[in-house]
Scaffold this active site. Structure first.
Site, PDB file in Angstrom:
ATOM      1  N   GLU A 109       0.844  -1.194   0.000  1.00  0.00           N
ATOM      2  CA  GLU A 109       0.000   0.000   0.000  1.00  0.00           C
ATOM      3  C   GLU A 109       0.878   1.243   0.000  1.00  0.00           C
ATOM      4  O   GLU A 109       1.930   1.279   0.658  1.00  0.00           O
ATOM      5  CB  GLU A 109      -0.921  -0.004   1.219  1.00  0.00           C
ATOM      6  CG  GLU A 109      -2.014   1.035   1.203  1.00  0.00           C
ATOM      7  CD  GLU A 109      -3.039   0.788   2.314  1.00  0.00           C
ATOM      8  OE1 GLU A 109      -3.607  -0.327   2.362  1.00  0.00           O
ATOM      9  OE2 GLU A 109      -3.255   1.704   3.129  1.00  0.00           O
ATOM     10  N   ASP A 111       0.246   5.360   0.550  1.00  0.00           N
ATOM     11  CA  ASP A 111      -0.844   6.198   1.060  1.00  0.00           C
ATOM     12  C   ASP A 111      -0.548   7.683   1.088  1.00  0.00           C
ATOM     13  O   ASP A 111       0.501   8.114   1.588  1.00  0.00           O
ATOM     14  CB  ASP A 111      -1.161   5.829   2.516  1.00  0.00           C
ATOM     15  CG  ASP A 111      -1.667   4.421   2.688  1.00  0.00           C
ATOM     16  OD1 ASP A 111      -2.202   3.873   1.733  1.00  0.00           O
ATOM     17  OD2 ASP A 111      -1.530   3.887   3.802  1.00  0.00           O
ATOM     18  N   GLU A 113      -2.801  10.419   3.120  1.00  0.00           N
ATOM     19  CA  GLU A 113      -3.948  10.593   4.009  1.00  0.00           C
ATOM     20  C   GLU A 113      -3.935  12.019   4.533  1.00  0.00           C
ATOM     21  O   GLU A 113      -2.965  12.460   5.145  1.00  0.00           O
ATOM     22  CB  GLU A 113      -3.902   9.606   5.173  1.00  0.00           C
ATOM     23  CG  GLU A 113      -4.102   8.159   4.759  1.00  0.00           C
ATOM     24  CD  GLU A 113      -4.020   7.212   5.933  1.00  0.00           C
ATOM     25  OE1 GLU A 113      -4.948   6.415   6.116  1.00  0.00           O
ATOM     26  OE2 GLU A 113      -3.005   7.269   6.674  1.00  0.00           O
ATOM     27  N   GLN A 126      -0.403  12.955   5.973  1.00  0.00           N
ATOM     28  CA  GLN A 126       0.312  11.755   6.403  1.00  0.00           C
ATOM     29  C   GLN A 126       0.554  10.855   5.207  1.00  0.00           C
ATOM     30  O   GLN A 126      -0.350  10.629   4.403  1.00  0.00           O
ATOM     31  CB  GLN A 126      -0.486  11.002   7.459  1.00  0.00           C
ATOM     32  CG  GLN A 126       0.146   9.669   7.877  1.00  0.00           C
ATOM     33  CD  GLN A 126      -0.534   9.034   9.071  1.00  0.00           C
ATOM     34  OE1 GLN A 126      -0.375   9.472  10.194  1.00  0.00           O
ATOM     35  NE2 GLN A 126      -1.320   7.986   8.835  1.00  0.00           N
ATOM     36  N   THR A 127       1.774  10.350   5.086  1.00  0.00           N
ATOM     37  CA  THR A 127       2.087   9.339   4.082  1.00  0.00           C
ATOM     38  C   THR A 127       2.534   8.067   4.792  1.00  0.00           C
ATOM     39  O   THR A 127       3.031   8.110   5.917  1.00  0.00           O
ATOM     40  CB  THR A 127       3.192   9.809   3.124  1.00  0.00           C
ATOM     41  OG1 THR A 127       4.358  10.158   3.877  1.00  0.00           O
ATOM     42  CG2 THR A 127       2.731  11.008   2.315  1.00  0.00           C
ATOM     43  N   ASN A 128       2.345   6.945   4.098  1.00  0.00           N
ATOM     44  CA  ASN A 128       2.746   5.663   4.663  1.00  0.00           C
ATOM     45  C   ASN A 128       3.003   4.695   3.507  1.00  0.00           C
ATOM     46  O   ASN A 128       2.464   4.861   2.413  1.00  0.00           O
ATOM     47  CB  ASN A 128       1.660   5.103   5.594  1.00  0.00           C
ATOM     48  CG  ASN A 128       2.195   4.098   6.601  1.00  0.00           C
ATOM     49  OD1 ASN A 128       3.367   3.723   6.576  1.00  0.00           O
ATOM     50  ND2 ASN A 128       1.332   3.645   7.499  1.00  0.00           N
ATOM     51  N   ASN A 136       3.561   0.916   9.476  1.00  0.00           N
ATOM     52  CA  ASN A 136       4.303   1.595  10.545  1.00  0.00           C
ATOM     53  C   ASN A 136       5.428   2.472  10.001  1.00  0.00           C
ATOM     54  O   ASN A 136       6.445   2.666  10.655  1.00  0.00           O
ATOM     55  CB  ASN A 136       4.881   0.588  11.545  1.00  0.00           C
ATOM     56  CG  ASN A 136       3.798  -0.190  12.258  1.00  0.00           C
ATOM     57  OD1 ASN A 136       2.731   0.345  12.565  1.00  0.00           O
ATOM     58  ND2 ASN A 136       4.053  -1.477  12.495  1.00  0.00           N
ATOM     59  N   ARG A 137       5.218   3.033   8.795  1.00  0.00           N
ATOM     60  CA  ARG A 137       6.240   3.916   8.215  1.00  0.00           C
ATOM     61  C   ARG A 137       5.637   5.308   8.003  1.00  0.00           C
ATOM     62  O   ARG A 137       5.822   5.950   6.975  1.00  0.00           O
ATOM     63  CB  ARG A 137       6.749   3.352   6.893  1.00  0.00           C
ATOM     64  CG  ARG A 137       7.438   1.993   7.018  1.00  0.00           C
ATOM     65  CD  ARG A 137       8.082   1.592   5.703  1.00  0.00           C
ATOM     66  NE  ARG A 137       8.794   0.326   5.811  1.00  0.00           N
ATOM     67  CZ  ARG A 137       8.313  -0.849   5.398  1.00  0.00           C
ATOM     68  NH1 ARG A 137       7.097  -0.906   4.853  1.00  0.00           N
ATOM     69  NH2 ARG A 137       9.027  -1.947   5.520  1.00  0.00           N
ATOM     70  N   ASP A 202     -11.588   8.462  15.826  1.00  0.00           N
ATOM     71  CA  ASP A 202     -10.989   7.652  16.878  1.00  0.00           C
ATOM     72  C   ASP A 202      -9.464   7.759  16.877  1.00  0.00           C
ATOM     73  O   ASP A 202      -8.812   7.343  17.839  1.00  0.00           O
ATOM     74  CB  ASP A 202     -11.409   6.188  16.750  1.00  0.00           C
ATOM     75  CG  ASP A 202     -11.065   5.589  15.397  1.00  0.00           C
ATOM     76  OD1 ASP A 202     -10.999   6.351  14.411  1.00  0.00           O
ATOM     77  OD2 ASP A 202     -10.864   4.364  15.330  1.00  0.00           O
ATOM     78  N   GLY A 207      -4.645  12.115  17.954  1.00  0.00           N
ATOM     79  CA  GLY A 207      -4.779  10.760  18.470  1.00  0.00           C
ATOM     80  C   GLY A 207      -6.178  10.396  18.892  1.00  0.00           C
ATOM     81  O   GLY A 207      -6.371   9.477  19.703  1.00  0.00           O
TER      82      GLY A 207
END
Length: 296
Positions: A109, A111, A113, A126-128, A136-137, A202, A207
């Site tokens: 994946e 991403d 976001e 946010q990228t991942n 978890n990156r 959530d 957070g």
């Protein structure tokens, strides 16, 4: 890091930096096409609206449901971009996502976001990258403009050598192939493109401390462009049939050039608010790919 509260100050800084940082080898110009050329709705069809003969699309989130769409085809490598205008105002808890994903259990994946925020606070991107089901990156940056005021272009360049995330042709992140270091890289699982607008209060804002204020609904994300220039493949394919013959597969796109690295450094120094590579609580030993990506 201190971020000016004035959007005009941020824009002036951006223009000043941009004027001295011209990208030498940008990706080819994206070709804008109607939504139906490359994509189909996937859920909550009644929360989507098309305009101008399908050249523009709106996704609508209310307290009942979000909505989303996906590409018709699956792809192994390519250049993918979208012009997006994010929901405006108080969008805490709201997430707009644009990403590539395979469909099996050990999925890959890539991403984008966009995490909603309270009015007046900078937008967060946010990228991942997931490989073999492992993510978890996360990296997070503040955007240097208000993404709800106008369309901006978000692009992914993905080949055998690297993944590059671009915002308006500015590279904001790389994930290079570090297979020789034992780090998995997405190269043999075709992926579809997806986008969705949904409630994630959530976790999305502070957070999960900031909840979605439904008095501000409906939240609307607008899209146009719908560009895909990729190696289309069946879900069973293990390699790209056009490997080595597409523009995004050529030598000049195996790494960033000097100007691109300078722009990326500017993003990292001025706008980064979280980088998993430097998080010693989660990763006491720096992940192997971080040094390869010059990320720390």
């Amino acid at each position: 890091m201190t971020v000016s509260s004035s959007p005009w100050a941020l824009m002036a800084l951006f223009l000043m930096v941009s004027s001295t940082m011209v990208m030498a080898i940008p990706p080819r110009k994206a070709i804008d096409v109607p939504f139906g050329r490359n994509y189909v709705p996937t859920w909550a069809f009644d929360h989507q609206k098309q305009f101008n003969g399908g050249s523009e699309l709106q996704l609508i989130l209310d307290k009942y449901t979000g909505t989303g769409f996906q590409s018709k085809g699956s792809y192994l490598f390519g250049h993918f971009s979208m012009h997006i205008k994010l929901p405006a105002g108080d969008t805490a808890g709201v997430v707009t996502a644009f990403y590539l994903s395979s469909t099996n259990n050990e999925h890959d994946e890539i991403d984008f976001e966009f995490l909603g925020n309270r009015t007046g606070q900078p937008a967060i991107l946010q990228t991942n990258v997931f490989t073999g089901g492992k993510g978890n990156r996360e990296q997070r940056i503040y955007l240097w403009f208000d993404p709800s005021k106008a369309y901006h272009t978000y692009s992914i360049l993905w080949n055998m050598y690297q993944i590059v995330f671009f915002v308006d042709n500015i590279p904001i992140r790389t994930f290079k192939n570090a297979k020789d270091l034992g780090v998995r890289f997405p190269f043999n699982q075709p992926m579809k493109l997806y986008s969705s607008l949904w409630n994630a209060d959530d976790w999305a804002t502070r957070g999960g401390l900031e909840k979605t204020n439904w008095a501000n609904a409906p939240f609307v994300a607008s899209y146009k462009g719908f560009h895909i220039d990729g190696c289309q493949a069946s879900v069973e394919a293990k390699y790209c049939a056009t490997q080595g013959r597409m523009w995004w597969d050529q030598k000049e796109f195996r790494d960033l050039d000097a100007e691109q690295w300078r722009r990326l450094k500017w993003v990292r120094m001025k706008w980064t608010i979280y980088n998993y590579c430097t998080d010693r609580t989660r990763f006491p030993v720096m992940p192997a790919e971080c040094k390869r990506d010059r990320d720390a």
